[in-house]
Design a protein around this motif. Structure first.
Motif, PDB file in Angstrom:
ATOM      1  N   PHE A 137      -6.883  -0.228  -7.453  1.00 38.57           N
ATOM      2  CA  PHE A 137      -5.749  -0.864  -7.666  1.00 38.57           C
ATOM      3  C   PHE A 137      -5.455  -1.698  -6.358  1.00 38.57           C
ATOM      4  O   PHE A 137      -5.248  -1.303  -5.407  1.00 38.57           O
ATOM      5  CB  PHE A 137      -4.803  -0.122  -8.294  1.00 38.57           C
ATOM      6  N   TRP A 138      -5.304  -3.247  -6.727  1.00 36.88           N
ATOM      7  CA  TRP A 138      -4.699  -3.882  -5.589  1.00 36.88           C
ATOM      8  C   TRP A 138      -3.358  -3.714  -5.175  1.00 36.88           C
ATOM      9  O   TRP A 138      -2.534  -3.089  -5.702  1.00 36.88           O
ATOM     10  CB  TRP A 138      -4.747  -5.482  -6.086  1.00 36.88           C
ATOM     11  N   THR A 139      -3.284  -3.918  -3.740  1.00 40.65           N
ATOM     12  CA  THR A 139      -1.964  -3.946  -3.259  1.00 40.65           C
ATOM     13  C   THR A 139      -1.882  -5.407  -2.578  1.00 40.65           C
ATOM     14  O   THR A 139      -2.784  -6.150  -2.469  1.00 40.65           O
ATOM     15  CB  THR A 139      -1.854  -2.906  -1.955  1.00 40.65           C
ATOM     16  N   SER A 140      -0.596  -5.768  -2.190  1.00 45.23           N
ATOM     17  CA  SER A 140      -0.272  -7.066  -1.370  1.00 45.23           C
ATOM     18  C   SER A 140      -0.404  -6.775   0.007  1.00 45.23           C
ATOM     19  O   SER A 140      -0.410  -7.816   0.845  1.00 45.23           O
ATOM     20  CB  SER A 140       0.939  -7.259  -1.657  1.00 45.23           C
ATOM     21  N   THR A 141      -0.817  -5.747   0.665  1.00 42.06           N
ATOM     22  CA  THR A 141      -0.902  -5.186   2.027  1.00 42.06           C
ATOM     23  C   THR A 141      -2.256  -5.729   2.601  1.00 42.06           C
ATOM     24  O   THR A 141      -3.309  -5.341   2.246  1.00 42.06           O
ATOM     25  CB  THR A 141      -0.773  -3.764   2.444  1.00 42.06           C
ATOM     26  N   VAL A 145       0.869  -1.055   0.016  1.00 40.19           N
ATOM     27  CA  VAL A 145      -0.168   0.080  -0.018  1.00 40.19           C
ATOM     28  C   VAL A 145       0.915   1.161   0.014  1.00 40.19           C
ATOM     29  O   VAL A 145       0.642   2.263  -0.771  1.00 40.19           O
ATOM     30  CB  VAL A 145      -1.033   0.110   1.203  1.00 40.19           C
ATOM     31  N   THR A 146       2.159   1.160   0.623  1.00 37.54           N
ATOM     32  CA  THR A 146       3.064   2.257   0.529  1.00 37.54           C
ATOM     33  C   THR A 146       3.533   2.469  -0.732  1.00 37.54           C
ATOM     34  O   THR A 146       3.566   3.772  -1.098  1.00 37.54           O
ATOM     35  CB  THR A 146       3.982   2.256   1.666  1.00 37.54           C
ATOM     36  N   GLU A 147       3.819   1.548  -1.267  1.00 44.26           N
ATOM     37  CA  GLU A 147       4.612   1.510  -2.729  1.00 44.26           C
ATOM     38  C   GLU A 147       3.289   2.099  -3.757  1.00 44.26           C
ATOM     39  O   GLU A 147       3.929   3.078  -4.221  1.00 44.26           O
ATOM     40  CB  GLU A 147       4.970   0.393  -3.134  1.00 44.26           C
ATOM     41  N   LEU A 148       2.409   1.722  -3.809  1.00 44.66           N
ATOM     42  CA  LEU A 148       1.318   2.256  -4.631  1.00 44.66           C
ATOM     43  C   LEU A 148       0.837   3.578  -4.360  1.00 44.66           C
ATOM     44  O   LEU A 148       0.807   4.312  -5.246  1.00 44.66           O
ATOM     45  CB  LEU A 148       0.155   1.267  -4.656  1.00 44.66           C
ATOM     46  N   TYR A 167      -9.632   8.862  -6.379  1.00 44.65           N
ATOM     47  CA  TYR A 167      -9.529   9.822  -5.499  1.00 44.65           C
ATOM     48  C   TYR A 167      -8.407  10.049  -4.604  1.00 44.65           C
ATOM     49  O   TYR A 167      -8.440  10.895  -3.472  1.00 44.65           O
ATOM     50  CB  TYR A 167     -11.008   9.464  -4.443  1.00 44.65           C
ATOM     51  N   GLY A 168      -7.523   9.234  -4.927  1.00 46.46           N
ATOM     52  CA  GLY A 168      -6.342   9.402  -4.014  1.00 46.46           C
ATOM     53  C   GLY A 168      -6.274   8.921  -2.724  1.00 46.46           C
ATOM     54  O   GLY A 168      -5.570   9.551  -1.926  1.00 46.46           O
ATOM     55  N   ARG A 169      -6.914   7.923  -2.603  1.00 44.48           N
ATOM     56  CA  ARG A 169      -6.859   7.306  -1.081  1.00 44.48           C
ATOM     57  C   ARG A 169      -6.991   5.868  -0.920  1.00 44.48           C
ATOM     58  O   ARG A 169      -7.221   5.174  -2.206  1.00 44.48           O
ATOM     59  CB  ARG A 169      -8.592   7.753  -0.685  1.00 44.48           C
ATOM     60  N   THR A 170      -6.829   5.270   0.210  1.00 34.99           N
ATOM     61  CA  THR A 170      -6.758   4.061   0.350  1.00 34.99           C
ATOM     62  C   THR A 170      -8.076   3.538   0.803  1.00 34.99           C
ATOM     63  O   THR A 170      -8.787   4.370   1.456  1.00 34.99           O
ATOM     64  CB  THR A 170      -5.795   3.668   1.471  1.00 34.99           C
ATOM     65  N   ASP A 171      -8.563   2.395   0.693  1.00 30.57           N
ATOM     66  CA  ASP A 171      -9.664   1.688   1.073  1.00 30.57           C
ATOM     67  C   ASP A 171      -9.297   0.220   1.262  1.00 30.57           C
ATOM     68  O   ASP A 171      -8.029  -0.477   1.317  1.00 30.57           O
ATOM     69  CB  ASP A 171     -10.594   1.686   0.041  1.00 30.57           C
ATOM     70  N   SER A 172     -10.212  -0.701   1.293  1.00 27.44           N
ATOM     71  CA  SER A 172      -9.990  -2.143   1.676  1.00 27.44           C
ATOM     72  C   SER A 172     -10.961  -2.806   0.745  1.00 27.44           C
ATOM     73  O   SER A 172     -12.014  -2.493   0.487  1.00 27.44           O
ATOM     74  CB  SER A 172     -10.095  -2.605   3.157  1.00 27.44           C
ATOM     75  N   PRO A 210      -6.348 -12.516   7.023  1.00 27.44           N
ATOM     76  CA  PRO A 210      -7.048 -11.548   6.503  1.00 27.44           C
ATOM     77  C   PRO A 210      -8.083 -11.892   5.275  1.00 27.44           C
ATOM     78  O   PRO A 210      -7.470 -12.714   4.435  1.00 27.44           O
ATOM     79  CB  PRO A 210      -5.865 -10.659   5.914  1.00 27.44           C
ATOM     80  N   ALA A 211      -9.255 -11.328   5.097  1.00 28.48           N
ATOM     81  CA  ALA A 211     -10.156 -11.518   4.114  1.00 28.48           C
ATOM     82  C   ALA A 211     -10.228 -10.444   3.230  1.00 28.48           C
ATOM     83  O   ALA A 211     -10.864 -10.515   2.188  1.00 28.48           O
ATOM     84  CB  ALA A 211     -11.527 -12.186   4.819  1.00 28.48           C
ATOM     85  N   ASN A 212      -9.652  -9.425   3.535  1.00 26.88           N
ATOM     86  CA  ASN A 212      -9.358  -8.167   2.983  1.00 26.88           C
ATOM     87  C   ASN A 212      -7.952  -7.613   2.935  1.00 26.88           C
ATOM     88  O   ASN A 212      -7.353  -8.095   3.686  1.00 26.88           O
ATOM     89  CB  ASN A 212     -10.193  -7.047   3.775  1.00 26.88           C
ATOM     90  N   ALA A 213      -7.715  -6.958   1.797  1.00 26.92           N
ATOM     91  CA  ALA A 213      -6.542  -6.261   1.344  1.00 26.92           C
ATOM     92  C   ALA A 213      -6.777  -4.862   1.112  1.00 26.92           C
ATOM     93  O   ALA A 213      -7.832  -4.350   0.676  1.00 26.92           O
ATOM     94  CB  ALA A 213      -5.829  -7.108   0.308  1.00 26.92           C
ATOM     95  N   PHE A 214      -5.773  -4.049   1.376  1.00 30.11           N
ATOM     96  CA  PHE A 214      -5.914  -2.589   1.062  1.00 30.11           C
ATOM     97  C   PHE A 214      -5.808  -2.455  -0.728  1.00 30.11           C
ATOM     98  O   PHE A 214      -5.167  -3.253  -1.202  1.00 30.11           O
ATOM     99  CB  PHE A 214      -4.496  -1.888   1.602  1.00 30.11           C
ATOM    100  N   VAL A 215      -6.596  -1.573  -1.082  1.00 30.86           N
ATOM    101  CA  VAL A 215      -6.573  -0.987  -2.205  1.00 30.86           C
ATOM    102  C   VAL A 215      -6.112   0.292  -2.362  1.00 30.86           C
ATOM    103  O   VAL A 215      -6.732   1.073  -1.495  1.00 30.86           O
ATOM    104  CB  VAL A 215      -7.846  -1.485  -3.216  1.00 30.86           C
TER     105      VAL A 215
END
Length: 157
Positions: A97-101, A66-69, A121-126, A111-116
Motif C-alpha cells: 500500500f502506498w504512503t506519502s513518505t 509510512v508511520t501512520e500506515l 509481511y508487515g514490513r516497509t519497502d520502497s 525522490p523517484a521512489n516512495a515508501f510502501v
C-alpha cells in the motif's frame, strides 16, 4: 503506536466502526477508509484519488505517512497474510500500500521512489512512484476531529 490486543502491551489497538465506510483508530485519532480503493495506482494517481474521495461524507482524505500506515500493522499475525485487523478492515489483501513518505536515495535529487507498507509481511519497502507496471493499492486517511488519548499533535505523531 497501537499494539496488538493479544500482545498485552500498553495502548492496545482499538477501532470505532460506527460510521459507515470509515474506521477511527481510537489510539491515534486517525480515521481510515474501511475498504481499500477499487484498483491499484501509481503514487500521483493514488494521491489524487484520495484527495477527491468522499467516503463517509468526509473530505481531506490523503495518502498516509509510512508511520501512520505502519500503525495498522499487527505484528502478531503470522505472515504471509493480511497483517491488519480483519474485523475493522474486512477484505484487506496482503498487498503493498502506498504512503506519502518519499524514499530518498543516495542521489540527493527529487525522490523517484516512495515508501510502501507490505500488509502481507508487515514490513516497509520502497517503490518507484511512476512507471510501467507501477500499480499499488491504497487506503486513505484523514485526521479525525478528536485526537487519540495518548497522541501528540502533528508533527510529533
Amino acid at each position: 503506536m497501537p499494539n496488538p490486543v493479544a500482545s498485552a502491551l500498553p495502548n492496545p489497538a482499538s477501532y470505532d466502526t460506527s460510521v459507515a465506510g470509515v474506521v477511527t483508530d481510537t489510539v491515534t485519532g486517525l480515521t481510515w477508509q474501511q475498504t481499500t480503493a477499487p484498483d491499484t495506482y501509481d503514487q500521483p494517481t493514488a494521491a489524487s484519488w484520495c484527495m477527491n474521495d468522499r467516503t463517509g461524507g468526509m473530505s481531506g482524505w490523503r495518502l498516509p505517512t509510512v508511520t501512520e500506515l505502519s500503525s495498522l500493522v499487527d505484528f502478531t499475525v503470522p505472515f504471509p497474510g493480511a497483517t491488519i485487523d480483519e474485523a475493522a478492515f474486512p477484505g484487506t489483501t496482503g498487498d503493498k500500500f502506498w504512503t506519502s513518505t518519499p524514499y530518498l536515495g543516495p542521489s540527493g535529487g527529487p525522490p523517484a521512489n516512495a515508501f510502501v507498507v507490505d500488509l502481507g509481511y508487515g514490513r516497509t519497502d520502497s517503490s518507484p512512484v511512476t512507471g510501467d507496471g507501477v500499480a499499488i493499492r491504497i487506503r486513505c486517511v484523514v485526521p479525525s476531529a478528536v485526537r487519540g488519548p495518548r497522541c501528540y499533535p502533528p508533527p510529533q505523531f
